[in-house]
Structure formats: structure tokens, C-alpha cells
Design a protein around this motif. Structure first.
Motif, PDB file in Angstrom:
ATOM      1  N   LEU A 171       0.870  -1.568   0.024  1.00  0.00           N
ATOM      2  CA  LEU A 171      -0.057  -0.234  -0.144  1.00  0.00           C
ATOM      3  C   LEU A 171       0.784   1.484  -0.240  1.00  0.00           C
ATOM      4  O   LEU A 171       0.495   2.015  -0.853  1.00  0.00           O
ATOM      5  N   VAL A 176       3.027   8.375  -0.551  1.00  0.00           N
ATOM      6  CA  VAL A 176       3.067   8.535   0.962  1.00  0.00           C
ATOM      7  C   VAL A 176       2.839   7.150   1.830  1.00  0.00           C
ATOM      8  O   VAL A 176       3.155   6.168   0.859  1.00  0.00           O
ATOM      9  N   GLY A 177       2.719   7.413   3.507  1.00  0.00           N
ATOM     10  CA  GLY A 177       2.039   6.500   4.518  1.00  0.00           C
ATOM     11  C   GLY A 177       0.871   6.280   5.225  1.00  0.00           C
ATOM     12  O   GLY A 177       0.167   5.785   4.455  1.00  0.00           O
ATOM     13  N   SER A 178       0.440   7.149   5.494  1.00  0.00           N
ATOM     14  CA  SER A 178      -0.185   7.879   6.516  1.00  0.00           C
ATOM     15  C   SER A 178      -1.539   8.031   5.144  1.00  0.00           C
ATOM     16  O   SER A 178      -2.517   7.656   5.907  1.00  0.00           O
ATOM     17  N   LEU A 203       6.595   0.997  -1.626  1.00  0.00           N
ATOM     18  CA  LEU A 203       7.728   0.928   0.002  1.00  0.00           C
ATOM     19  C   LEU A 203       7.456   0.155   0.680  1.00  0.00           C
ATOM     20  O   LEU A 203       6.446   0.003   1.620  1.00  0.00           O
ATOM     21  N   TRP A 204       8.357  -0.288   1.169  1.00  0.00           N
ATOM     22  CA  TRP A 204       8.728  -1.143   3.263  1.00  0.00           C
ATOM     23  C   TRP A 204       7.578  -2.550   2.952  1.00  0.00           C
ATOM     24  O   TRP A 204       7.086  -2.359   3.984  1.00  0.00           O
ATOM     25  N   THR A 206       6.391  -5.825   3.666  1.00  0.00           N
ATOM     26  CA  THR A 206       7.554  -6.272   4.564  1.00  0.00           C
ATOM     27  C   THR A 206       7.293  -7.721   3.718  1.00  0.00           C
ATOM     28  O   THR A 206       5.679  -8.327   2.985  1.00  0.00           O
ATOM     29  N   ILE A 424       4.368   2.429  14.671  1.00  0.00           N
ATOM     30  CA  ILE A 424       4.398   3.249  13.450  1.00  0.00           C
ATOM     31  C   ILE A 424       3.687   2.531  11.865  1.00  0.00           C
ATOM     32  O   ILE A 424       3.187   2.623  10.821  1.00  0.00           O
ATOM     33  N   SER A 428      -0.241   4.114  12.344  1.00  0.00           N
ATOM     34  CA  SER A 428       0.872   5.021  13.148  1.00  0.00           C
ATOM     35  C   SER A 428      -0.303   5.638  14.353  1.00  0.00           C
ATOM     36  O   SER A 428      -1.653   5.719  14.675  1.00  0.00           O
ATOM     37  N   GLU A 430      -0.427   8.194  15.942  1.00  0.00           N
ATOM     38  CA  GLU A 430      -1.564   9.501  15.523  1.00  0.00           C
ATOM     39  C   GLU A 430      -2.528   9.077  14.611  1.00  0.00           C
ATOM     40  O   GLU A 430      -3.801   9.609  14.362  1.00  0.00           O
ATOM     41  N   ILE A 431      -2.252   8.234  13.555  1.00  0.00           N
ATOM     42  CA  ILE A 431      -3.938   8.223  12.557  1.00  0.00           C
ATOM     43  C   ILE A 431      -4.609   6.269  13.682  1.00  0.00           C
ATOM     44  O   ILE A 431      -5.473   7.129  13.196  1.00  0.00           O
TER      45      ILE A 431
HETATM   46  C1  LIG Z   1       9.247  -1.648   9.698  1.00  0.00           C
HETATM   47  C2  LIG Z   1       8.412  -1.751   8.105  1.00  0.00           C
HETATM   48  C3  LIG Z   1       7.238  -2.838   8.029  1.00  0.00           C
HETATM   49  C4  LIG Z   1       6.428  -1.719   6.842  1.00  0.00           C
HETATM   50  N1  LIG Z   1       5.455  -2.716   6.229  1.00  0.00           N
HETATM   51  C5  LIG Z   1       3.747  -2.497   5.341  1.00  0.00           C
HETATM   52  C6  LIG Z   1       3.839  -3.749   4.526  1.00  0.00           C
HETATM   53  O1  LIG Z   1       4.102  -4.536   4.720  1.00  0.00           O
HETATM   54  N2  LIG Z   1       2.648  -3.099   3.694  1.00  0.00           N
HETATM   55  C7  LIG Z   1       2.707  -0.948   3.324  1.00  0.00           C
HETATM   56  O2  LIG Z   1       1.918  -0.911   2.714  1.00  0.00           O
HETATM   57  N3  LIG Z   1       3.542  -0.656   4.567  1.00  0.00           N
HETATM   58  C8  LIG Z   1       4.494  -0.792   5.476  1.00  0.00           C
HETATM   59  N4  LIG Z   1       5.043  -0.200   6.296  1.00  0.00           N
HETATM   60  C9  LIG Z   1       5.255   1.069   6.057  1.00  0.00           C
HETATM   61  C10 LIG Z   1       4.219   1.675   6.957  1.00  0.00           C
HETATM   62  O3  LIG Z   1       2.300   1.264   7.040  1.00  0.00           O
HETATM   63  C11 LIG Z   1       4.671   2.994   6.585  1.00  0.00           C
HETATM   64  O4  LIG Z   1       5.408   3.229   7.809  1.00  0.00           O
HETATM   65  C12 LIG Z   1       2.653   4.050   7.925  1.00  0.00           C
HETATM   66  O5  LIG Z   1       2.214   3.860   7.052  1.00  0.00           O
HETATM   67  C13 LIG Z   1       3.435   5.905   8.319  1.00  0.00           C
HETATM   68  O6  LIG Z   1       3.522   6.088   7.351  1.00  0.00           O
HETATM   69  P1  LIG Z   1       5.152   6.973   6.722  1.00  0.00           P
HETATM   70  O7  LIG Z   1       5.924   6.498   7.165  1.00  0.00           O
HETATM   71  O8  LIG Z   1       4.924   7.558   5.488  1.00  0.00           O
HETATM   72  O9  LIG Z   1       4.543   8.451   7.730  1.00  0.00           O
HETATM   73  P2  LIG Z   1       3.899   9.284   7.714  1.00  0.00           P
HETATM   74  O10 LIG Z   1       2.515   9.261   6.955  1.00  0.00           O
HETATM   75  O11 LIG Z   1       5.249  10.605   6.728  1.00  0.00           O
HETATM   76  O12 LIG Z   1       3.439   9.940   8.771  1.00  0.00           O
HETATM   77  C14 LIG Z   1       4.750  10.804   9.745  1.00  0.00           C
HETATM   78  C15 LIG Z   1       4.560  11.122  10.361  1.00  0.00           C
HETATM   79  O13 LIG Z   1       3.274  11.903  10.519  1.00  0.00           O
HETATM   80  C16 LIG Z   1       1.951  11.577  11.124  1.00  0.00           C
HETATM   81  N5  LIG Z   1       1.240  11.516  10.318  1.00  0.00           N
HETATM   82  C17 LIG Z   1       1.120  11.304   8.844  1.00  0.00           C
HETATM   83  N6  LIG Z   1      -0.613  11.979   9.115  1.00  0.00           N
HETATM   84  C18 LIG Z   1      -1.375  12.434  10.085  1.00  0.00           C
HETATM   85  C19 LIG Z   1      -2.201  13.160  10.329  1.00  0.00           C
HETATM   86  N7  LIG Z   1      -2.930  13.136   9.704  1.00  0.00           N
HETATM   87  N8  LIG Z   1      -2.757  13.455  11.861  1.00  0.00           N
HETATM   88  C20 LIG Z   1      -1.690  13.127  12.378  1.00  0.00           C
HETATM   89  N9  LIG Z   1      -0.585  13.054  12.064  1.00  0.00           N
HETATM   90  C21 LIG Z   1      -0.292  11.872  11.297  1.00  0.00           C
HETATM   91  C22 LIG Z   1       2.610   9.978  11.463  1.00  0.00           C
HETATM   92  O14 LIG Z   1       2.556   9.468  12.092  1.00  0.00           O
HETATM   93  C23 LIG Z   1       4.183  10.105  11.280  1.00  0.00           C
HETATM   94  O15 LIG Z   1       4.151  10.014  12.945  1.00  0.00           O
HETATM   95  C24 LIG Z   1       5.897  -0.357   6.443  1.00  0.00           C
HETATM   96  C25 LIG Z   1       7.401  -0.104   7.184  1.00  0.00           C
HETATM   97  C26 LIG Z   1       7.878  -0.092   8.007  1.00  0.00           C
HETATM   98  C27 LIG Z   1       8.909   0.363   8.743  1.00  0.00           C
END
Ligand SMILES: Cc1cc2nc3c(=O)[nH]c(=O)nc-3n(C[C@H](O)[C@H](O)[C@H](O)COP(=O)(O)OP(=O)(O)OC[C@H]3O[C@@H](n4cnc5c(N)ncnc54)[C@H](O)[C@@H]3O)c2cc1C
Length: 643
Positions: A171, A176-178, A203-204, A206, A424, A428, A430-431
Motif C-alpha cells: 500500500l 504516501v504513507g498515512s 515502499l517498505w 514486508t 508506526i 501509526s 497518530e492515525i
Molecule cells: C518495518 C516496516 C514495515 C512495513 N510494512 C509495510 C507493509 O507490509 N505494507 C505497506 O503497505 N506498508 C508497510 N509499512 C509502511 C507503514 O505502514 C508506514 O510507515 C506508516 O503507514 C506510516 O507512513 P510513513 O512512514 O510514510 O509516515 P508519514 O505518513 O509520512 O507520517 C510521518 C509522521 O506524521 C504523522 N502523521 C501523518 N499524517 C498525520 C495526520 N493526518 N495527523 C497526525 N499525524 C500524522 C505520522 O503518524 C508520523 O508520525 C512498513 C513500514 C515499516 C517501517
């Protein structure tokens, strides 16, 4: 600028809103709690595991324990970063890749409770192993297929996945993460609609680098809904040998050293239309629904790690003597250890309750799963950090080093590193706050938002909306001031714990009242008041964990009347929780939120440059430039080679 920010947030929220699952057969304890109704009947008598199901679980756990003992050396995995192939094979033979897959498709068909028991066992030993197995089936292809797949897809893929072909959930993207609604991976339909061309990066992911079958979310062409263009996200099953699919990079992390995780690339990957899970456009809903249940895996593993620590700490605080007494006799250490035990008990209560709810078909567990994930990962970090402190220098030393010099290798340093990402991934903390706040406000949003912030194209008249709201609030609100009608029916809890129970009951109503009053104050702006909503959510989380601990204690004492330790643990957890709840209610009115905004705005505007004295201030930028250059070159070289 603020306007633009809010518009972007609104768009993301609209899409997330469309993706929320909304139909359920069984009510949610926590949703009711936020509405001021204490549904003790939903958790008492505590829904203990059915003996037949428990027997199945006991037998299966014995099998997994054997594989762990024989093939998995967590200290070596952590030290070398290499996950043994033979362990994966042994897990496949033991059916561990099909734990959650129904027997009719070749799986073991464990209940959520038994599956979580296995994750607890794994979490108490090797969290890299937990992640291999749970990414495969908590969020990987089996879960969305189970919920949204066609019979044909299930027959085609589930037996392969149960037999050990590895799956992954893709995903997240570099940008784009959160906020996955903004993803840039695209899937373009062919003219006849028989296939899609997938392009982008994930990205990332697993298990990704070793996955055979992946579920990949991608944007398909947008649709017009009520005059607004709506982004469409669709879930695709992708197989590793589809041309154009490649692993661009294997990632490494501060913990989970045995993890397989990477950056995946999709370059015109041709995916047949029959590989779509659910319908086109349902992808975000599928991803969020997958995560709703999938989220229960992490808390179970976290509770497992903490339970092991509670067992291990006993001999350490007895055996380690400083200043003439065992360190457990020093008040400062006793406080940490007591809280470790009480918090772990609360985690255990929350996890088993949430699993029991999940084992009911079509129960609304969104809030409970989010609470379990949030509460257990945050609490685990605290518990492990305290345990590390209690172990002094040995807490900071790696197990490998301890073992090499002949000391007992206690896994706290590894557990702490491994558990950090729990706060995270899979949403996360926060989410989780946002998700919980959204569900907490559900009733009010449905009734009041159409009035306060009408959507374009909305057809219902203002008069009818007002009438609906008045009708609901006129009967609901006065009840929040009336004494409770809850029949507690507890037989074993002592007077202090019964007092905690009554506190939960009356505080639910206070929470519902305060939420309502605060909405009156902030109106439609409340959805952007994250910190105030977080205060309410924290109260809800603690009330849920208090109720779960009390229900579990009541059950345990019923089983063993002579053992009053559950009574003690529930009491300590509740006493601490009551202090936190008071602080959170206070913070709704008296807080430093404006100061946080001010300082962060100044930081974002670059006003703290004057602090940059005596530091290697350009190190990060230089390192990034150098490393980025190498990585890009390596990737370009690799792709030239693939082509
Ligand atoms: C070891 C590992 C395994 C993973 N495995 C998978 C996987 O199998 N599949 C997959 O799809 N992803 C995977 N991920 C991704 C993981 O789900 C994301 O890292 C996570 O969703 C957060 O996204 P981001 O790192 O881009 O942080 P960002 O979205 O950039 O957020 C950065 C910070 O801002 C905060 N934030 C973001 N938006 C808001 C908001 N609206 N309000 C308040 N705070 C906010 C976040 O909580 C965080 O603290 C993995 C990540 C890691 C590190």
C-alpha cells in the motif's frame, strides 16, 4: 495557505470516509462507550475461549513451539540479519502460512483467538518470525481474499498461500504513507478491460522481496460521484513472475533484523482483470478493512513479549543485590516492575477481549482493534523501556554479547528495538487517534455535520435535518445526567475494584457529555482539533482497558478463588488509569496546544537557525546527497540490466 491545507485534508477525509465499513451485526462496546452507554453485558461474563477451540489452539501452539526450538535462533537472526530458509520451510510444513486460511482451502482454520495465541508465542521469542507470518496472513493476500475474494479466486490462490507461498501487502509508497488515498501507483485498463497495466513503486513492503503473491493497491481512472471527481483505488493480486515486476531495494531497520522488506517496482506489469479483489474502486475500503482485523496481530505479539519480560524480571530483581538488598526492594524499581505487571495484565485483557469480539461473525471491531493496536504498542514501549532500565547496563547490552561472555541473554534490548515500529506500521499511533476519534464522534458527525458543513449536492432540507437532530438529542442528552441503570452482577471483585467499575460507568457518561459540549464549542472545526480529540480518545482507551481488566479479573478469580493477584493487577492498572483520565479531561480545557502550534510554526519557518552552534549541521544533507547518488546509480544499473 490554511485554506488550501484544509481543502487537501478535506479531500483525504472524504476518500477515507467513503472507504469506512459501516454495516455490522454486533455492536461495538467502545462505540457505545463514547455515546455514554456502558455495555458491561458485552464483556461480562468474560467471553473465555471455548474449551474445544482452546484444545485446538494448545495442540497447534505445541507444534509451533517445536519449530521455534528447532529452527529459530532469535539471537543469531538479530546478530546476522539472516532469516533461515529452513525455518520458513518448517513453518510451511507446520501449516503456519495457512493458520488463518479456512480448512476447505487447505489452511488450518484457526479462530482469531488461537491465531493471536500463536502470535503471542512468537512475539515472546522472535519478532522477525512474527512479522514474516503475520504480514503474510494478517494483512497479506489471504485476509482481503477471505473478505472480498470470489470463490474462484479463493480456490486459485488460498491453497497455494496455505502451503507456504509467501504473500505481502503493498500500500505504502515513497510519497504516501498515512494518507494512502494520494497514491501515485496507477493501473490503466486495456481498451477491452481484460487487463490493467500497473506502474509505480511500493515502499517498505514486508515480505515483499520474497513474496510470491502480493496484494497491490493502485489508482484506476477516477469516477464522478455527486458532481465531484472521486479517486478510485483498486486492489490487485500480482504474482512475482509477472514481467515488469522487480525488487528495487531491500530495506534494513533498527530492529526486526530478520525481516524481508523492500522497495518494489511495477513497470507496465500486465495484470488480468480477474485478479481484482472486490470491485474496481473498492481498494481503499479493502485495505482499511484488511487492516481492521489485521491490526489484532500486533497487540497479541506485543502482549507476548511483555508477558515474557514479566516472568524474566522476577529472578533479576530478586537476584541482583545492590546497596545490601535485592533491587526489587528499592521503591523506585518496585514501582517500575509493578507497573510492568499491571500494564501487561491490561494488555492481555484487551487482546483477548478484542479477539473474542472478532471471532463473532460480522462484529464491529474497528474501535477495539484500533484501541488494542494503539494501547498495546504504546504500553509495550513503556514496559520494555522500564525493564531495560531495571536491568541497568545489562539492559543495554545485546543478547549476543551477553551470551558470548557467559551471561544469561535476556532479550529486552532486542525486544525494545523490534517493538518500536509497532507504533508506526499498520497505522501509526497518530492515525489510530484519528480513526478512534472519527468513530467516537460518529453519531454527532452523522447528525450535525450535514447541518454545520453541508455537502455539495445534499438533498435533505435543513428543517428535516434539524428535526432529526432535536429528536435524537432530546432523548439522548438528559439520560447522560441520570444515575446508571447498569446491573454489574459481579461476584468476585473486591470493593476497590467494584468502585473502579462504577467509575467506568459514570465516566462514560461524562465522556459523552464532554464530547458533545466540546463539539458545541468548536463546531465543524473540531475535526481539526487533533489534540483535544486525542484527550477524549485517551480517556476512551483507558476506560476500555479498565473495563476489560476488571472483566478479566472477575473471570480469573472465578476460576481460582484463592489467587488474588488478578485483583491486585486490575486495581493498580485502574488506579493509574484514573489519574490519566483526570489529566486528559483537564487538558481539554487547560492545555498548551497554542504554544505547541507557535513553536512548531517558528521551527517550520526556519527561525531556530541560531541554535546550530557546535554541531555537524551539514552532515545529514551531505550524507543524503552521497548515499542517494549511489542508490540511484545502483538502481538505474539494475534496471538497465533487467531490460
Ligand atoms: C518495518 C516496516 C514495515 C512495513 N510494512 C509495510 C507493509 O507490509 N505494507 C505497506 O503497505 N506498508 C508497510 N509499512 C509502511 C507503514 O505502514 C508506514 O510507515 C506508516 O503507514 C506510516 O507512513 P510513513 O512512514 O510514510 O509516515 P508519514 O505518513 O509520512 O507520517 C510521518 C509522521 O506524521 C504523522 N502523521 C501523518 N499524517 C498525520 C495526520 N493526518 N495527523 C497526525 N499525524 C500524522 C505520522 O503518524 C508520523 O508520525 C512498513 C513500514 C515499516 C517501517
Amino acid at each position: 495557505m490554511a485554506d488550501l491545507d484544509n481543502k487537501a485534508k478535506e479531500k483525504a477525509m472524504d476518500l477515507a470516509e467513503d472507504a469506512r465499513q459501516t454495516e455490522w451485526k454486533f455492536p461495538s462496546f467502545t462505540a457505545e462507550l463514547f455515546r455514554g452507554s456502558f455495555r458491561w453485558d458485552l464483556m461480562h461474563p468474560f467471553p473465555a475461549q471455548d474449551p474445544e477451540d482452546k484444545k485446538t489452539g494448545d495442540e497447534y501452539l505445541a507444534k509451533i513451539r517445536e519449530v521455534l526450538e528447532r529452527y529459530v535462533d532469535p539471537i543469531e537472526i538479530d546478530h546476522t540479519g539472516h532469516y533461515p530458509e529452513e525455518a520458513l520451510k518448517a513453518f510451511a510444513e507446520a501449516g503456519a502460512f495457512g493458520m488463518k486460511i479456512a480448512k476447505e482451502y487447505g489452511g488450518v482454520g484457526l479462530s482469531q483467538t488461537n491465531y493471536s495465541r500463536v502470535l503471542s508465542l512468537l512475539g515472546s521469542y522472535c519478532q522477525s518470525t512474527t512479522t514474516w507470518l503475520s504480514a503474510h496472513q494478517s494483512i497479506g493476500v489471504p485476509q482481503p481474499l477471505k473478505m472480498y475474494g470470489t470463490e474462484e479466486q479463493k480456490k486459485k490462490f488460498l491453497p497455494r498461500l496455505a502451503a507456504g507461498e509467501i504473500s505481502a501487502f503493498a500500500l505504502t509508497e515513497p510519497d504516501v504513507g498515512s494518507d494512502p488515498a494520494k497514491m501515485s501507483t496507477t493501473a490503466t485498463p486495456s481498451e477491452d478491460g481484460s487487463y490493467y497495466l500497473l506502474n509505480g513503486e511500493k515502499l517498505w513492503c514486508t515480505n515483499g522481496p520474497d513474496a510470491d503473491i502480493l496484494v497491490v493497491m493502485a489508482q484506476t481512472p477516477p469516477k464522478m460521484v455527486n458532481g465531484k471527481e472521486r479517486t478510485q483505488i483498486t486492489a490487485f493480486i500480482v504474482e512475482k513472475d509477472m514481467p515488469g515486476y522487480s525488487v528495487a531495494h531491500r530495506c534494513s531497520f533498527m530492529g526486526l533484523k530478520g525481516l524481508s522488506n523492500g522497495l518494489l517496482k511495477f513497470d507496465n506489469v500486465k495484470v488480468p482483470a480477474e485478479n481484482i479483489i472486490g470491485k474496481p474502486g473498492q481498494g481503499l475500503k479493502i485495505a482499511l478493512a484488511t487492516l481492521n482485523t489485521g491490526r489484532l496481530g500486533i497487540p497479541a505479539a506485543s502482549a507476548g513479549a511483555c508477558k515474557l519480560c514479566v516472568q524474566e524480571v522476577q529472578s533479576w530483581i530478586n537476584g541482583r543485590v545492590q546497596w545490601g538488598v535485592p533491587i526489587g526492594k528499592h521503591q523506585a524499581i518496585a514501582k517500575k516492575v509493578a507497573n510492568m505487571a499491571a500494564d501487561t495484565f491490561a494488555m492481555e485483557s484487551v487482546v483477548w477481549l478484542a479477539c473474542a469480539f472478532a471471532d463473532k461473525e460480522n462484529a464491529d471491531i474497528r474501535l477495539e482493534a484500533a484501541i488494542a493496536k494503539y494501547f498495546c504498542t504504546e504500553t509495550t514501549w513503556r514496559v520494555l523501556d522500564d525493564y531495560l532500565q531495571v536491568r541497568g547496563g545489562r539492559g543495554f547490552e545485546t543478547e549476543h554479547s551477553l551470551r558470548e561472555r557467559g551471561e544469561q541473554p535476556v532479550p529486552v534490548e532486542r525486544f525494545l528495538r523490534d517493538s518500536r515500529v509497532g507504533r508506526i506500521f499498520e497505522g501509526s499511533s497518530e492515525i489510530m487517534h484519528l480513526i478512534m476519534a472519527r468513530e467516537a464522534m460518529d453519531t454527532h458527525f452523522k447528525l450535525m455535520m450535514p447541518l454545520m458543513k453541508p455537502k455539495p449536492g445534499a438533498t435533505e432540507s435543513k428543517g428535516s435535518l434539524i428535526l432529526k437532530a432535536v429528536k435524537f438529542y432530546a432523548s439522548w442528552y438528559p439520560k447522560l445526567w441520570l444515575p446508571s441503570a447498569t446491573n454489574y452482577e459481579v461476584k468476585h471483585l473486591n470493593a476497590t475494584n467494584q468502585d473502579h467499575l462504577q467509575f467506568v460507568d459514570r465516566t462514560c457518561r461524562k465522556l459523552a457529555r464532554s464530547l458533545f459540549h466540546t463539539m458545541g464549542k468548536y463546531r465543524e472545526r473540531l475535526e481539526y482539533e487533533q489534540l483535544i480529540l486525542a484527550n477524549f480518545v485517551e480517556v476512551g482507551v483507558d476506560l476500555f482497558a479498565m473495563a476489560a481488566s476488571l472483566a478479566y479479573a472477575e473471570y480469573l478469580i472465578g476460576q481460582k478463588p484463592d489467587d488474588d493477584t488478578p485483583q491486585q493487577l486490575a486495581d493498580l492498572y485502574c488506579a493509574n488509569a484514573r489519574d490519566r483520565i483526570a489529566a486528559n479531561f483537564r487538558a481539554v480545557k487547560h492545555n498548551h496546544n497554542a504554544k505547541f502550534r507557535g513553536v512548531t510554526d517558528a521551527l517550520m519557518d526556519g527561525k531556530f537557525g541560531w541554535m546550530a552552534t557546535d554541531i555537524m549541521d551539514d552532515y545529514v544533507a551531505k550524507a543524503a546527497a552521497r548515499e542517494l547518488g549511489t542508490a540511484v546509480e545502483a538502481r538505474e544499473e539494475e534496471h538497465a540490466h533487467v531490460k
